[in-house]
Write a protein that holds these residues in place. Structure first.
Motif: not given
Ligand SMILES: [Zn+2]
Length: 295
Positions: A60-67, A144-146, A162-164
């Motif tokens: 969904t996006h590149s924040h480390a807790d997601h990948w 937005g969030h990312s 995701g984190d929306a």
């Molecule tokens: Zn995030």
């Protein structure tokens, strides 16, 4: 970690960062890969138990807790990994998250697993739709969030967001929700409010139905507007970013370590550019000091 079906091909693994699983025959497509290698091992074990092999990971996006699980799962299975253009650029260069938070070569304390997942090879989505099990899954822009965050919506009406949208528990716990672009974030909330899925799967928290959508979006908006109001109040007198960060966190009752300082500093910066760009505040130099004030 137990695989749960939501509807049709859409399943998920409940985790501090939920992992979506779309099943196509004996193959699984993951939506994000968990916080770290430990979680990735658990994901891999559970899918193996279910007789599924991992075909690909969509981030969904590149924040480390997601990948955080990308590296392990790609090494183990050779799966393909894809994300949006800007998020893929950051996933392919794991220094980017601490680098943009800090704005230069980061302090060593910021180079930790919460901000830097192990590198992997990540491609870019080349379409807005991907077929899974003979049905179309829509890739939806949720920036937005990312800056390039995306969600995934199945034909059966399951929307991985995701984190929306943050859960009530997270809003109450953190008070300030991370965002890189408040204007984009608010537009994404407006867009989601008009969406018509049967189930919503946020990355953090429980799956909820359409009935809970409007109320939760309202709570997410309220949390953003509250920070805007605090900043406008604090900017009655010209104040620097660091001063506004400290005073707004004091008023929200939030205490920060160094990592949280840089995460919250980015979110406050996003609020300030939103308020300036919308004409409510201005940024100006005052004797080599950048200050913000209400207009
Ligand atoms: Zn995030």
């Amino acid at each position: 970690m137990k695989l749960k079906q939501i509807k049709g091909c859409a399943h998920y693994l409940k985790s501090p960062t939920n992992v979506g699983v779309l099943i196509d025959g004996k193959e699984a497509i993951l939506i994000d890969s968990g916080n770290d290698t430990d979680k990735a091992k658990k994901i891999h074990r559970e899918l193996e138990t279910q007789g599924l092999s991992i075909k690909s990971i969509w981030n969904t996006h590149s924040h480390a807790d997601h990948w955080g699980g990308n590296h392990y799962l790609q090494q183990k299975t050779g799966c393909e990994i894809t994300s949006s253009k800007i998020e893929a650029a950051m996933i392919n260069n794991n220094i980017m998250e601490p680098f943009y938070l800090y704005g230069a070569e980061p302090l060593k304390v910021l180079k930790n697993k919460f901000l830097m997942a192990k590198e992997c090879s990540c491609g870019i989505f080349d379409s807005n739709h991907i077929d899974v099990a003979g049905r179309s899954v829509e890739i939806v822009d949720l920036k937005g969030h990312s800056p390039g965050m995306v969600g995934f919506k199945t034909e059966e009406g399951v929307f991985f967001t995701g984190d929306a949208i943050f859960s009530l528990e997270i809003i109450e716990k953190y008070k300030l929700m991370y965002s890189s672009d408040i204007t984009g974030h608010l537009k994404t909330l407006d867009f989601l409010e008009k969406s018509d899925a049967e189930y919503y799967v946020p990355s953090h928290g429980d799956v909820f139905g359409f009935d809970g959508l409007k109320d939760l979006i309202e709570k997410n908006r309220d949390a953003i507007f509250r920070v805007n109001r605090i900043l406008l109040d604090e900017m009655a007198e010209p104040a620097s970013l660091e001063e506004l960060l400290t005073s707004s966190m004091d008023r929200l009752g939030v205490s920060m370590n160094i990592g949280q300082h840089f995460l919250n500093r980015t979110t406050i910066s996003a609020h300030l550019s939103h308020l300036c760009n919308e004409g409510f505040a201005v940024a100006q130099m005052d004797n080599n000091r950048l200050v913000y004030r209400t207009k």
